[in-house]
Design an enzyme around this catalytic site. Sequence first.
Site, PDB file in Angstrom:
ATOM      1  N   ASP A  98     -70.513 -30.776  67.751  1.00 55.91           N
ATOM      2  CA  ASP A  98     -69.602 -29.704  67.387  1.00 55.91           C
ATOM      3  C   ASP A  98     -70.205 -28.386  67.871  1.00 55.91           C
ATOM      4  O   ASP A  98     -71.317 -28.046  67.497  1.00 55.91           O
ATOM      5  CB  ASP A  98     -69.469 -29.715  65.852  1.00 55.91           C
ATOM      6  N   ASP A 112     -64.239 -28.179  71.794  1.00 55.70           N
ATOM      7  CA  ASP A 112     -65.655 -27.992  71.442  1.00 55.70           C
ATOM      8  C   ASP A 112     -66.269 -29.160  70.679  1.00 55.70           C
ATOM      9  O   ASP A 112     -67.331 -29.019  70.082  1.00 55.70           O
ATOM     10  CB  ASP A 112     -65.827 -26.708  70.629  1.00 55.70           C
ATOM     11  N   GLU A 113     -65.619 -30.314  70.695  1.00 59.23           N
ATOM     12  CA  GLU A 113     -66.128 -31.453  69.935  1.00 59.23           C
ATOM     13  C   GLU A 113     -66.006 -32.734  70.733  1.00 59.23           C
ATOM     14  O   GLU A 113     -65.011 -32.937  71.422  1.00 59.23           O
ATOM     15  CB  GLU A 113     -65.280 -31.680  68.676  1.00 59.23           C
TER      16      GLU A 113
END
Length: 412
Positions: free
Chosen positions: A13, A105-106
């Site tokens: 993350d 973003d993960e």
Amino acid sequence: MQVKKEKTILHIDGDAFFVGVEMAKNPKLKGKPVVTGEERGIVSALSYEAKALGIKRGMPIFRVKRDFPKVTILPGDYKAYVQYSGKMFDIVRRYADDVEEYSIDECFADLTGIERLHKMNYRQIAEQIKKEINDELNISVSIGLAPTKVLSKVASKYVKPNGLTIITKDTTLDYLSKTPIEKIWGIGPKTSDYLKRKGIITAKDFIQKNVTWIRENLSKPYEILWNELNGEYLMKIDPITKTIYSSIQKTRSFYPATNEKIFLLSQLSKHVEEGCAKARYYKLVPKKVSFFLKTKDFVINEHQITLNSTTNVPEILIPLIEENFNKVYKKNILYRTAGVTFNELISDDINQGDLFGNNNLSKKFEVIHKQIDSLENKFGKHIVYLASTQKAIKRKVKGTDSDDFDRDLLFL
DNA sequence: TCTGGGGTCCTAGGACCC
DNA sequence: TCTGGGGTCCTAGGACCC
């Protein structure tokens, strides 16, 4: 009996990802309060330093300017975020074959069984991935390692920023006893309220219920969640890069709320044009199109239209919305948002057209739009649009891109 | 959470069929 | 005629995610 080998799932993350990328682009910003979202008029991402000042996501930019004059305010640079995101996932792929790009973003990755290959244990592999992201991209991430996806999400959130948390079968109960039920991925406000009324406060309370209780009180997705939290790997890693959308949505809010019909219709018209442009870009056509108005009190009135021939041409879709507009519009109600959604998208190639003869018209318009698309590629967005969209572009609307204005306009 | 924009997936209930 | 059981498909709407 066959014993299932325990999985090791990694979840990464990004820490305040958008501002993290801004700091990587311009290291002078490091350690300073920074927010992005200038172009939208609200804060979309903020650095930990900005968070410490009391700034929140969604806060109006003018308030940030007024109350926190030292904060650096930046417009979002989505292209850069996509680039960094891709590079981050590529680093993970150096170690794992199965990487699921979950959001910008993960990602999730299956590390099971790769220790020997890399001559490191799982912790060392995770540390190495983190180090390479830090060194090569100059951004910070938090990592979770656990036997299931849901547990790995718990882990990556547990220490942030720059964290590395490992949850094993033996330590699951301990971590979950410190995790409030509403923090679990998949349990939102409605369900957590419901569970709290039943005395379930932490994730530990939840997994200690038996399966019968879960089945009697909740729907199927929550049973899967319950199993995952109990360490049973059910939600598979899906490494297919999703370039195909199943729906496309365009919405915009405006202030003040209004009941001006012409304005609302032109907003919808603009959304249809943008949605069509996106659909054409991905070579998709919708089978259904819906539009909605959201009232000042956040009540959504929606209407769905099933197309008798698929099309991504606004000249065909806009009249359909105009015909059906009164099904969602009431004269004396003020509206704050208008939006359009294209549903059940299918590939343009297998779009066989229809039996009703709309298709030729659609094809003609398609040719025109392909040319406009390439013009826009050269000269920028909104140099050409339908007259029905004019009102939406001209009127100053809160949250509308400033570069929508003051352009030379060409009507179609 | 006083609420922006873009998505996914599941379920209940009606229509329709045999 | 108002009475079964069972299946499929579609729709609207809810809940959740980043």
